[in-house]
Design a protein around this motif. Structure first.
Motif, PDB file in Angstrom:
ATOM      1  N   SER A 134       3.496  -8.665  -1.255  1.00 56.37           N
ATOM      2  CA  SER A 134       2.075  -8.509  -0.934  1.00 56.37           C
ATOM      3  C   SER A 134       1.642  -9.656  -0.044  1.00 56.37           C
ATOM      4  O   SER A 134       1.754 -10.835  -0.424  1.00 56.37           O
ATOM      5  CB  SER A 134       1.260  -8.502  -2.233  1.00 56.37           C
ATOM      6  OG  SER A 134      -0.066  -8.908  -1.970  1.00 56.37           O
ATOM      7  N   THR A 135       1.106  -9.322   1.119  1.00 58.96           N
ATOM      8  CA  THR A 135       0.625 -10.382   2.019  1.00 58.96           C
ATOM      9  C   THR A 135      -0.618 -11.048   1.444  1.00 58.96           C
ATOM     10  O   THR A 135      -0.847 -12.238   1.674  1.00 58.96           O
ATOM     11  CB  THR A 135       0.345  -9.825   3.428  1.00 58.96           C
ATOM     12  OG1 THR A 135      -0.569  -8.725   3.338  1.00 58.96           O
ATOM     13  CG2 THR A 135       1.632  -9.356   4.104  1.00 58.96           C
ATOM     14  N   ASN A 184      -0.804  -0.462  -8.095  1.00 54.41           N
ATOM     15  CA  ASN A 184       0.119  -1.306  -7.319  1.00 54.41           C
ATOM     16  C   ASN A 184       1.537  -0.808  -7.547  1.00 54.41           C
ATOM     17  O   ASN A 184       1.768   0.152  -8.307  1.00 54.41           O
ATOM     18  CB  ASN A 184      -0.042  -2.776  -7.736  1.00 54.41           C
ATOM     19  CG  ASN A 184       0.658  -3.739  -6.783  1.00 54.41           C
ATOM     20  OD1 ASN A 184       0.515  -3.615  -5.559  1.00 54.41           O
ATOM     21  ND2 ASN A 184       1.427  -4.665  -7.309  1.00 54.41           N
ATOM     22  N   LYS A 185       2.483  -1.466  -6.901  1.00 53.50           N
ATOM     23  CA  LYS A 185       3.889  -1.059  -6.933  1.00 53.50           C
ATOM     24  C   LYS A 185       4.357  -0.759  -8.347  1.00 53.50           C
ATOM     25  O   LYS A 185       4.047  -1.492  -9.287  1.00 53.50           O
ATOM     26  CB  LYS A 185       4.734  -2.185  -6.317  1.00 53.50           C
ATOM     27  CG  LYS A 185       6.212  -1.909  -6.180  1.00 53.50           C
ATOM     28  CD  LYS A 185       6.509  -0.667  -5.375  1.00 53.50           C
ATOM     29  CE  LYS A 185       5.807  -0.667  -4.053  1.00 53.50           C
ATOM     30  NZ  LYS A 185       5.815   0.642  -3.373  1.00 53.50           N
ATOM     31  N   ALA A 214      -2.208  -3.856   3.524  1.00 54.07           N
ATOM     32  CA  ALA A 214      -2.965  -4.490   4.619  1.00 54.07           C
ATOM     33  C   ALA A 214      -2.297  -4.231   5.962  1.00 54.07           C
ATOM     34  O   ALA A 214      -2.969  -3.958   6.968  1.00 54.07           O
ATOM     35  CB  ALA A 214      -3.093  -5.993   4.366  1.00 54.07           C
ATOM     36  N   ASP A 242      -2.615  -1.838  -3.992  1.00 52.53           N
ATOM     37  CA  ASP A 242      -2.752  -0.783  -2.978  1.00 52.53           C
ATOM     38  C   ASP A 242      -4.120  -0.129  -3.072  1.00 52.53           C
ATOM     39  O   ASP A 242      -4.673   0.324  -2.067  1.00 52.53           O
ATOM     40  CB  ASP A 242      -1.634   0.239  -3.121  1.00 52.53           C
ATOM     41  CG  ASP A 242      -0.288  -0.398  -2.801  1.00 52.53           C
ATOM     42  OD1 ASP A 242       0.269  -1.079  -3.688  1.00 52.53           O
ATOM     43  OD2 ASP A 242       0.172  -0.266  -1.655  1.00 52.53           O
ATOM     44  N   ARG A 297       4.880  -1.194   6.228  1.00 53.25           N
ATOM     45  CA  ARG A 297       4.513  -1.023   4.823  1.00 53.25           C
ATOM     46  C   ARG A 297       3.672  -2.204   4.342  1.00 53.25           C
ATOM     47  O   ARG A 297       3.576  -3.221   5.026  1.00 53.25           O
ATOM     48  CB  ARG A 297       5.744  -0.838   3.931  1.00 53.25           C
ATOM     49  CG  ARG A 297       6.779  -1.952   4.050  1.00 53.25           C
ATOM     50  CD  ARG A 297       7.475  -2.237   2.752  1.00 53.25           C
ATOM     51  NE  ARG A 297       6.563  -2.780   1.770  1.00 53.25           N
ATOM     52  CZ  ARG A 297       6.189  -4.071   1.740  1.00 53.25           C
ATOM     53  NH1 ARG A 297       6.631  -4.935   2.625  1.00 53.25           N
ATOM     54  NH2 ARG A 297       5.349  -4.493   0.802  1.00 53.25           N
ATOM     55  N   GLY A 298       3.108  -2.013   3.137  1.00 54.78           N
ATOM     56  CA  GLY A 298       2.188  -3.011   2.604  1.00 54.78           C
ATOM     57  C   GLY A 298       0.785  -2.595   3.005  1.00 54.78           C
ATOM     58  O   GLY A 298       0.518  -2.291   4.175  1.00 54.78           O
ATOM     59  N   ARG A 319       0.789   8.438   3.843  1.00 53.49           N
ATOM     60  CA  ARG A 319       1.020   7.976   2.468  1.00 53.49           C
ATOM     61  C   ARG A 319      -0.327   8.052   1.738  1.00 53.49           C
ATOM     62  O   ARG A 319      -1.347   7.681   2.292  1.00 53.49           O
ATOM     63  CB  ARG A 319       1.562   6.528   2.438  1.00 53.49           C
ATOM     64  CG  ARG A 319       2.942   6.401   3.068  1.00 53.49           C
ATOM     65  CD  ARG A 319       3.503   4.989   2.884  1.00 53.49           C
ATOM     66  NE  ARG A 319       3.889   4.719   1.511  1.00 53.49           N
ATOM     67  CZ  ARG A 319       4.161   3.504   1.044  1.00 53.49           C
ATOM     68  NH1 ARG A 319       4.061   2.450   1.826  1.00 53.49           N
ATOM     69  NH2 ARG A 319       4.518   3.334  -0.224  1.00 53.49           N
TER      70      ARG A 319
HETATM   71  O1  LIG Z   1      -1.705  -5.488   1.434  1.00 53.55           O
HETATM   72  P1  LIG Z   1      -0.596  -6.294   0.851  1.00 53.55           P
HETATM   73  O2  LIG Z   1      -1.101  -7.358  -0.057  1.00 53.55           O
HETATM   74  O3  LIG Z   1       0.337  -6.834   1.913  1.00 53.55           O
HETATM   75  O4  LIG Z   1       0.318  -5.310  -0.012  1.00 53.55           O
HETATM   76  C1  LIG Z   1      -0.231  -4.600  -1.094  1.00 53.55           C
HETATM   77  C2  LIG Z   1       0.778  -3.721  -1.740  1.00 53.55           C
HETATM   78  O5  LIG Z   1       1.378  -2.827  -0.795  1.00 53.55           O
HETATM   79  C3  LIG Z   1       2.744  -2.603  -1.195  1.00 53.55           C
HETATM   80  O6  LIG Z   1       3.067  -1.245  -1.200  1.00 53.55           O
HETATM   81  P2  LIG Z   1       4.288  -0.615  -0.329  1.00 53.55           P
HETATM   82  O7  LIG Z   1       5.420  -1.589  -0.282  1.00 53.55           O
HETATM   83  O8  LIG Z   1       3.713  -0.305   1.044  1.00 53.55           O
HETATM   84  O9  LIG Z   1       4.654   0.652  -1.060  1.00 53.55           O
HETATM   85  C4  LIG Z   1       2.902  -3.242  -2.556  1.00 53.55           C
HETATM   86  O10 LIG Z   1       2.581  -2.374  -3.611  1.00 53.55           O
HETATM   87  C5  LIG Z   1       1.948  -4.404  -2.428  1.00 53.55           C
HETATM   88  O11 LIG Z   1       1.581  -4.979  -3.659  1.00 53.55           O
END
Ligand SMILES: O=P(O)(O)OC[C@H]1O[C@H](OP(=O)(O)O)[C@H](O)[C@@H]1O
Length: 327
Positions: free
Chosen positions: A135-136, A212-213, A28, A202, A25-26, A68
């Protein structure tokens, strides 16, 4: 081979399942995993003809895409890798695709590092930063600020329902950052102690809206009311090209089990059956923060006021894009 899609390698199916279940997840991280999965598909392909190879890669991309819907980093990654898939033989196609996937992963990592050093310039020694979710890209800014020798403290929102705030808190503690963990509902109270709100994204729409979240938009509105600047850390892979032509970003609705267990449901409505118990649970994973509540979008290309992000979007993506798996 998985029965859902005979052409797709089991490793790609596993990655797709992991993304859908949020074991990966996330935005990136999802993009990185998708590029890796396409490279694996290319390496393991049993195709003997170029058109079969290409069909397998496109089928893999489609399966990954359908996991997703909200983080545009996923289709952007797929599109980037597939656009590099060129050659007259299977072996040429394989090499081109794996090279392109590796290039994508390298650029992704480099962009995050560059973005981090730009974001760190906004943070001063002694600042307190409030975070939401994990968030990375946002953490890259904090890491760079720490490397610059700045002392940073964090107020970390738990982030219901999946509590990704715990991942943020764990990372920050590994870096020795003092962390105050709060429930989401306490955010407004603790904004008085924060110098910045720092979140990831996102997707970023052409008008500068930040997807975003869930909970980001309420946080941003409260931050504006309290006079705390909101900084969004988002690599350009989070820019959503379809929004330039009027498309909206789909907000993922996730399973109610993330919010309410079967036992909790029975607790509320008794033994009534699902269909007739009159209780609906909604679980949107993301929300939209209008550009007026965002102070800066920090990318690897510099920081932008949200209203000007469309210029960068046009430069990077042009005006039109097709589905990621289409030639
Ligand atoms: O790319 P990075 O900065 O790591 O993450 C970006 C976003 O991805 C996550 O979504 P989820 O937890 O996958 O639903 C969060 O919403 C976070 O802010």
């Amino acid at each position: 081979m998985d029965s859902r899609q005979p052409d797709v390698d089991p490793a790609v199916v596993a990655t797709a399942d992991d993304i859908a279940a949020m074991r990966i997840r996330g935005a990136a991280t999802i993009a990185d995993a998708a590029a890796e999965a396409l490279a694996t598909q290319a390496k393991r392909s049993d195709a003997t003809a170029p058109d079969v190879f290409e069909r397998q890669l496109r089928a893999a991309a489609k399966m990954l895409y359908e996991t997703r819907p909200t983080a545009v980093s996923l289709p952007n990654a797929l599109r980037y890798v597939l656009h590099g898939m060129g050659g007259a033989s299977v072996s040429a196609l394989r090499d081109a695709t794996t090279d392109r996937a590796e290039e994508f992963q390298r650029e992704l990592a480099r962009a995050q590092t560059t973005l981090g050093s730009i974001g760190a310039n906004r943070l001063r020694d002694g600042d307190v930063v409030m975070t939401h979710c994990h968030s990375t890209d946002a953490l890259a800014c904090l890491e760079a600020a720490l490397e610059d020798g700045k002392a940073i403290e964090a107020i970390v929102k738990e982030t219901r329902p999946r509590k990704q705030g715990h991942i943020t808190a764990r990372q920050l503690r590994e870096w020795d950052v003092p962390v105050t963990l709060i429930v989401d509902n306490a955010a407004r109270r603790y904004l008085d102690e924060a110098d910045h709100v720092l979140v990831g994204a996102d997707s970023i729409a052409a008008d500068g809206s930040v997807i975003n979240k869930i909970g980001t938009s309420g946080l941003a509105v409260n931050a504006r009311e309290r006079g705390v600047p909101v900084m969004v850390a988002a690599q350009t892979i989070k820019l959503h090209p379809d929004t330039m032509t009027g498309h909206t970003v789909e907000i993922e609705m996730r399973d109610e089990a993330e919010v309410l267990s079967d036992e909790q449901r029975v607790d509320i409505v008794g033994d009534a059956t699902d269909a007739g118990d009159g209780l609906v649970v909604e679980n949107p994973a993301f929300d939209v923060t209008p550009p007026r509540y965002v102070d800066a979008i920090v990318t690897e290309r510099g920081q932008f006021p949200p209203e000007s992000i469309v210029t960068l979007m046009r430069e990077l993506f042009g005006e039109t894009t097709g589905e990621p798996w289409e030639p």
